[in-house]
Write an enzyme that holds these catalytic residues in place. Structure first.
Site, PDB file in Angstrom:
ATOM      1  N   CYS A   1      33.107  25.407  24.112  1.00  0.00           N
ATOM      2  CA  CYS A   1      33.191  24.798  22.786  1.00  0.00           C
ATOM      3  C   CYS A   1      31.813  24.469  22.242  1.00  0.00           C
ATOM      4  O   CYS A   1      31.575  24.525  21.031  1.00  0.00           O
ATOM      5  CB  CYS A   1      34.047  23.533  22.854  1.00  0.00           C
ATOM      6  SG  CYS A   1      33.435  22.302  24.038  1.00  0.00           S
TER       7      CYS A   1
ATOM      8  N   HIS B   1      34.403  17.485  24.056  1.00  0.00           N
ATOM      9  CA  HIS B   1      34.708  18.675  23.257  1.00  0.00           C
ATOM     10  C   HIS B   1      33.793  18.758  22.048  1.00  0.00           C
ATOM     11  O   HIS B   1      33.565  17.758  21.361  1.00  0.00           O
ATOM     12  CB  HIS B   1      36.169  18.636  22.820  1.00  0.00           C
ATOM     13  CG  HIS B   1      36.621  19.859  22.086  1.00  0.00           C
ATOM     14  ND1 HIS B   1      36.460  21.139  22.592  1.00  0.00           N
ATOM     15  CD2 HIS B   1      37.221  20.019  20.868  1.00  0.00           C
ATOM     16  CE1 HIS B   1      36.958  22.021  21.728  1.00  0.00           C
ATOM     17  NE2 HIS B   1      37.406  21.362  20.679  1.00  0.00           N
TER      18      HIS B   1
ATOM     19  N   ASN C   1      37.644  23.489  14.388  1.00  0.00           N
ATOM     20  CA  ASN C   1      37.804  23.613  15.833  1.00  0.00           C
ATOM     21  C   ASN C   1      37.712  25.086  16.233  1.00  0.00           C
ATOM     22  O   ASN C   1      37.605  25.962  15.372  1.00  0.00           O
ATOM     23  CB  ASN C   1      39.143  23.009  16.267  1.00  0.00           C
ATOM     24  CG  ASN C   1      39.165  22.608  17.727  1.00  0.00           C
ATOM     25  OD1 ASN C   1      38.213  22.821  18.461  1.00  0.00           O
ATOM     26  ND2 ASN C   1      40.263  22.020  18.163  1.00  0.00           N
TER      27      ASN C   1
ATOM     28  N   GLN D   1      38.093  30.202  21.288  1.00  0.00           N
ATOM     29  CA  GLN D   1      37.308  30.289  22.514  1.00  0.00           C
ATOM     30  C   GLN D   1      38.129  30.731  23.710  1.00  0.00           C
ATOM     31  O   GLN D   1      37.566  31.068  24.764  1.00  0.00           O
ATOM     32  CB  GLN D   1      36.648  28.943  22.810  1.00  0.00           C
ATOM     33  CG  GLN D   1      37.636  27.860  23.220  1.00  0.00           C
ATOM     34  CD  GLN D   1      36.997  26.500  23.365  1.00  0.00           C
ATOM     35  OE1 GLN D   1      36.665  25.842  22.388  1.00  0.00           O
ATOM     36  NE2 GLN D   1      36.805  26.071  24.612  1.00  0.00           N
TER      37      GLN D   1
END
Length: 351
Positions: free
Chosen positions: A157, A294, A315, A151
């Site tokens: 996120c 997050h 992630n 990102q």
């Protein structure tokens, strides 16, 4: 009677002190020189260029402090199940890391918010027997997870988490794994709780995808890591759709396991501390906050060699963070919210 100390002896003592101090100073200088060289190598590895000497000095100080923290943490970690390492965030203070990665990332849902696509609060996996669940799941091995994305400096996120979960359910429904566009969400999902690089929430992203008639591919609408003007609808061809979304019952890892056994699931965590910043491998365990900031996605679960149960999380910080972009987080912890709050607010799209 006080005896006079020979001048020769005093001179020897003074010279000895000077030599000793010089030796200590040299060791310190050598240590700094080694750290400077390490920082230079790190800069080359990550393509980091600073605007001036003052910024470089600040970044070096942050780098040195972080390296000391990482090495001290690992040296004291005989009983720990995970370890830390130098990565692309090592020249950032933790406050700077939070400002760029978590403070404007996930916007925690109001407790009174209603799931618009599932107004009755249904959970389709509620009747699944725990005995019927596989001991381990990895949706990567089943072709339902796209490669790790990054990102960058954009606090979106939430978009990466929602897209990863959508990519997963679409693959399970159609047999085709298509990387979808986070940038379409960043640019176009701007009329609700989602605010592009300033943060958002996965359920609102699912809501947008439904109303928008789907999402286009990453190829059609590439990621730019910044807010942009939404492309006109007639120039975007949707390639994947969802019909709804549901929330996993809050603070219930058993229910989360049922959902993850069936599909990738969007998850929110507290990911802003120094340990999360420099996580390098193993099963994250121990004390952790629950201030959700997050968005990531659960793509499986299993058990480590020592028997520690874990969640496998994808992630969106590139492959130089964690285990090639993934993190394993301890499963079935005593805290009802789960490790770092991962069980507090999971959700998933439906076909």
């Amino acid at each position: 009677m006080i005896m006079a100390i020979p001048k020769v002896f005093l001179l020897a003592v003074v010279l000895g002190c000077i030599c000793l101090c010089s030796t200590v100073l040299s060791a310190r200088e050598l240590g700094d020189a080694a750290m400077v060289e390490r920082h230079e190598q790190w800069m080359a590895q990550h393509g980091r260029v600073y605007k001036d000497g003052a910024e470089k000095a600040r970044r070096f100080e942050a780098f040195r402090n972080n390296v000391v923290f990482i090495e001290s943490f690992n040296a004291a970690g005989n009983r720990r199940k995970f370890w830390l390492g130098v990565n692309q965030f090592t020249d950032l203070t933790n406050d700077e890391f939070r400002a760029t990665k978590t403070n404007k990332g996930f916007i925690k849902r109001n407790a009174a918010a209603v799931n618009k696509a599932s107004p009755t609060g249904t959970f389709r996996y509620s009747n699944v027997s725990a005995d019927a669940l596989p001991a381990a799941v990895d949706w990567r091995a089943k072709g339902a997870v796209t490669p790790i994305k990054n990102q960058g400096q954009c606090g979106c996120c939430w978009a990466f988490s929602a897209v990863a979960a959508t990519e997963g359910i679409v693959q399970l429904s159609t047999g085709k794994l298509v990387p979808l566009s986070e940038q379409e969400l960043v640019d176009c999902d701007a009329n609700g709780a989602d605010h592009g690089c300033e943060g958002g929430e996965m359920d609102d992203a699912f809501e947008f995808i439904i109303k928008n008639g789907g999402l286009t591919s990453e190829t059609n609408y590439p990621y730019t890591a910044q807010d942009g003007q939404c492309k006109a609808k007639n120039t975007i061809n949707s390639v994947a759709t969802i019909k709804g979304y549901e929330d996993v019952p809050a603070n219930d890892e058993a229910s989360l396991m049922k959902a993850v056994a069936a599909q990738p699931v969007s998850v929110a965590v507290d990911g802003g501390d120094m340990v999360f910043q420099h996580y390098a491998g193993g099963v994250l365990s121990g004390s952790c906050g629950t201030s959700l900031d997050h968005g990531i996605v659960a793509v499986g679960y299993g058990a480590a060699d020592d028997g520690t149960k874990f969640w496998l999380m994808k992630n969106s910080w590139g492959t130089t963070w964690g285990e090639d972009g993934y993190i394993r987080m301890e499963k079935d912890v005593a805290d009802a919210g789960g490790m770092c709050g991962l069980a507090m607010q999971p959700s998933y799209p439906t076909e």
